[in-house]
Enzyme design. Sequence first.
Site, short mmCIF file in Angstrom:
data_model
loop_
_atom_site.label_atom_id
_atom_site.label_comp_id
_atom_site.label_asym_id
_atom_site.label_seq_id
_atom_site.Cartn_x
_atom_site.Cartn_y
_atom_site.Cartn_z
N GLU A 107 12.94 -9.29 1.69
CA GLU A 107 12.16 -8.15 2.17
C GLU A 107 12.92 -6.86 1.86
OE1 GLU A 107 11.44 -8.39 6.38
OE2 GLU A 107 10.48 -6.41 6.48
N ALA A 137 3.05 -0.69 4.74
CA ALA A 137 2.60 -0.73 6.13
C ALA A 137 2.13 -2.11 6.56
CB ALA A 137 1.48 0.29 6.33
N ASN A 154 8.14 -5.55 -0.87
CA ASN A 154 8.01 -4.37 -0.01
C ASN A 154 6.53 -4.27 0.32
OD1 ASN A 154 7.83 -1.98 1.32
ND2 ASN A 154 8.98 -0.77 -0.19
N ARG A 174 13.08 5.09 12.30
CA ARG A 174 11.78 5.77 12.27
C ARG A 174 10.93 5.39 13.49
NH1 ARG A 174 9.25 5.07 6.53
NH2 ARG A 174 7.98 6.78 7.36
N PRO A 185 0.80 -1.22 0.00
CA PRO A 185 0.00 0.00 0.00
C PRO A 185 0.84 1.28 0.00
CG PRO A 185 -0.12 -1.10 2.13
CD PRO A 185 0.55 -2.06 1.18
N ASN A 186 0.31 2.23 -0.75
CA ASN A 186 0.84 3.60 -0.86
C ASN A 186 2.13 3.70 -1.68
OD1 ASN A 186 -1.20 4.96 0.72
ND2 ASN A 186 -0.35 3.87 2.47
N HIS A 214 12.77 -2.46 2.01
CA HIS A 214 12.16 -1.17 2.35
C HIS A 214 13.04 -0.06 1.82
CE1 HIS A 214 9.37 -3.23 4.89
NE2 HIS A 214 10.38 -3.85 5.45
N ARG A 217 4.92 11.18 -2.54
CA ARG A 217 4.68 10.82 -1.14
C ARG A 217 5.95 11.03 -0.32
NH1 ARG A 217 4.74 4.69 1.16
NH2 ARG A 217 3.98 5.16 3.24
N TYR A 220 11.05 8.82 1.09
CA TYR A 220 10.97 7.73 0.10
C TYR A 220 11.65 8.06 -1.23
CZ TYR A 220 7.61 5.82 3.41
OH TYR A 220 7.02 5.31 4.55
C1 DHK Z 1 7.10 1.67 3.05
C2 DHK Z 1 5.96 2.00 3.71
O1 DHK Z 1 4.86 2.33 3.04
C3 DHK Z 1 5.92 2.06 5.17
O2 DHK Z 1 4.65 1.77 5.69
C4 DHK Z 1 6.97 1.18 5.82
C5 DHK Z 1 8.30 1.16 3.72
C6 DHK Z 1 8.34 1.45 5.19
C7 DHK Z 1 9.57 1.58 2.98
O3 DHK Z 1 10.44 2.19 3.55
O4 DHK Z 1 9.67 1.24 1.78
O5 DHK Z 1 7.00 1.41 7.20
#
Ligand code: DHK
Length: 145
Positions: free
Chosen positions: A99, A78, A75, A108, A11-12, A101, A19, A24
């Site tokens: 995994e 959340a 990835n 964080r 998500p996101n 990120h 964002r 990011y």
């Molecule tokens: C991406 C997200 O959307 C967060 O919810 C994670 C992760 C971290 C990232 O760093 O790619 O906590």
Amino acid sequence: MSHSVTIINGPNLNMLGTREPEIYGSETLADIEAKCRTLAGELGLELDFCQSNTEGEIVDWIQQAGGSQSAIILNAGAYTHTSVAIHDALLACGIPVIEVHLSNVFQREEFRHHSYISSVAKGVICGFGSQGYEFALRAAAKLTN
Ligand code: DHK
């Protein structure tokens, strides 16, 4: 025989580029996909690349990858910190999971320090921005050779 790897984004991550770019980065998910496709070609890997905001769809993709792919790069956004369903799907899928990120989750908020994925992953890459996906692809190429 050429190996197939699936990169699943949670998500996101479709919002990358706009964002919280200070966390990011400024690349979009399409930018990251393009870089991964180039590298996958160099490594001789076939690549699936997908993104969903829906937990069940991610579970479906993990199940499908278990029957057809050599490794998963995940990835989970959340859902990393909340999803027992994704943890269970990864346990059942029978192929190695890496995994990823973008951010260093350990620098964080505390709620990001726990992952339901790490205990069932072959390895974890975090804090290197989009380069982390490339590191993961190189690791997947080694694992599947
Ligand atoms: C991406 C997200 O959307 C967060 O919810 C994670 C992760 C971290 C990232 O760093 O790619 O906590």
